[in-house]
Design an enzyme around this catalytic site. Structure first.
Site, mmCIF file in Angstrom:
data_model
loop_
_atom_site.group_PDB
_atom_site.id
_atom_site.type_symbol
_atom_site.label_atom_id
_atom_site.label_comp_id
_atom_site.label_asym_id
_atom_site.label_seq_id
_atom_site.Cartn_x
_atom_site.Cartn_y
_atom_site.Cartn_z
ATOM 1 N N LYS A 41 85.713 -40.356 -15.017
ATOM 2 C CA LYS A 41 85.740 -41.473 -13.886
ATOM 3 C C LYS A 41 86.928 -41.978 -13.753
ATOM 4 O O LYS A 41 87.756 -41.577 -14.876
ATOM 5 C CB LYS A 41 84.376 -42.423 -13.911
ATOM 6 C CG LYS A 41 82.729 -42.523 -14.107
ATOM 7 C CD LYS A 41 82.282 -43.819 -14.230
ATOM 8 C CE LYS A 41 80.764 -42.988 -14.571
ATOM 9 N NZ LYS A 41 79.842 -44.283 -13.915
ATOM 10 N N TYR B 127 75.000 -39.122 -6.511
ATOM 11 C CA TYR B 127 74.426 -40.701 -7.440
ATOM 12 C C TYR B 127 73.096 -40.747 -5.923
ATOM 13 O O TYR B 127 72.413 -41.716 -5.720
ATOM 14 C CB TYR B 127 75.029 -41.613 -7.234
ATOM 15 C CG TYR B 127 76.018 -41.859 -8.286
ATOM 16 C CD1 TYR B 127 75.348 -42.365 -10.218
ATOM 17 C CD2 TYR B 127 77.464 -41.700 -8.094
ATOM 18 C CE1 TYR B 127 76.240 -42.047 -10.752
ATOM 19 C CE2 TYR B 127 78.333 -42.182 -9.461
ATOM 20 C CZ TYR B 127 77.568 -42.105 -11.242
ATOM 21 O OH TYR B 127 78.667 -41.960 -12.184
ATOM 22 N N ASN C 208 82.889 -47.931 -16.409
ATOM 23 C CA ASN C 208 82.320 -46.961 -17.852
ATOM 24 C C ASN C 208 82.165 -45.740 -18.219
ATOM 25 O O ASN C 208 82.449 -45.197 -18.767
ATOM 26 C CB ASN C 208 80.779 -47.357 -17.832
ATOM 27 C CG ASN C 208 79.652 -46.304 -17.246
ATOM 28 O OD1 ASN C 208 80.405 -45.775 -16.333
ATOM 29 N ND2 ASN C 208 78.389 -46.810 -17.238
ATOM 30 N N HIS D 285 80.535 -40.093 -17.061
ATOM 31 C CA HIS D 285 79.102 -39.751 -16.770
ATOM 32 C C HIS D 285 78.561 -38.488 -18.171
ATOM 33 O O HIS D 285 79.938 -37.719 -18.207
ATOM 34 C CB HIS D 285 78.942 -39.270 -14.862
ATOM 35 C CG HIS D 285 77.939 -38.338 -14.630
ATOM 36 N ND1 HIS D 285 76.642 -38.877 -14.558
ATOM 37 C CD2 HIS D 285 78.246 -37.002 -14.533
ATOM 38 C CE1 HIS D 285 76.072 -38.390 -14.267
ATOM 39 N NE2 HIS D 285 75.953 -37.673 -14.178
ATOM 40 N N GLU E 63 74.292 -31.140 -10.916
ATOM 41 C CA GLU E 63 75.159 -31.776 -10.839
ATOM 42 C C GLU E 63 76.598 -30.392 -10.733
ATOM 43 O O GLU E 63 76.942 -30.986 -10.478
ATOM 44 C CB GLU E 63 75.402 -32.937 -12.134
ATOM 45 C CG GLU E 63 74.372 -33.844 -11.793
ATOM 46 C CD GLU E 63 74.222 -35.400 -12.844
ATOM 47 O OE1 GLU E 63 73.361 -35.985 -12.673
ATOM 48 O OE2 GLU E 63 75.010 -34.977 -13.647
#
Ligand code: UDP
Ligand code: MG
Length: 151
Positions: free
Chosen positions: A12, A52, A115, A118, A129
């Site tokens: 990310k 998402y 965080n 992914h 994805e």
């Protein structure tokens, strides 16, 4: 479970900014997974909303999209035995405070909204994805190492 199982792993924007691209890639390489797709991409909010989609009703959704669109991400596909589940174990829990040391989030992150990485949560979402992030397809190649990694 197959040695050809593939998972979508993404570093990310916070992971890219913090210089964690190398260490995260190293963990997947060292574990024995094979890299079959990789690119640096600054995704649009529209693209991230599709990624998402399942979370669109959540209160954190707008903030999540803003964070994910704030800079480039590293999009990757890793292949190997039980890649989806093992990838999730290597990432750690969604909330880094609950992630065990030794996991990526448990070693590098503190906040759920920052965080670092992914990973697909099922073989089905991995397929979706991978198709979303790599419409051009992944890269097929053989390595000589497979007999050293799989029985
Ligand atoms: N997220 C958040 N707040 C929450 C839950 C999730 O900001 O309370 C973010 C977090 O970055 C997480 C992402 O939304 O990684 C997707 O949530 P999901 O439940 O799919 O967790 P993951 O599969 O990434 O562990
Ligand atoms: Mg998820």
């Amino acid at each position: 479970m197959s040695i050809k199982e593939q998972t979508y792993i993404m570093i990310k924007p916070d992971g890219v900014q913090r210089g964690l691209v190398g260490p995260i890639i190293s963990r997947f390489e060292a574990r024995g997974f094979k890299l079959v797709a990789l690119k640096l991409v600054h995704a649009t909010p529209e693209h991230l909303q599709k990624h998402y989609e399942d979370l669109k009703e959540k209160s954190f959704f707008p903030g999540l999209i803003k964070y994910m669109a704030s800079g480039p991400v590293v999009a990757m596909v890793w292949e190997g035995l039980d890649a989806v589940k093992t990838g999730r174990v290597m990432l750690g829990a969604t909330n880094p405070l609950a992630s065990a040391p030794g996991t990526i989030r448990g070693d590098y992150a503190l906040a759920v909204g920052r965080n670092i990485c992914h990973g697909s949560d099922s073989v089905d979402s991995a397929k979706k994805e991978i198709a979303l992030w790599f419409p051009e397809g992944i890269v097929q190649y053989n390595t000589l190492l497979a007999p050293m990694i799989f029985e």
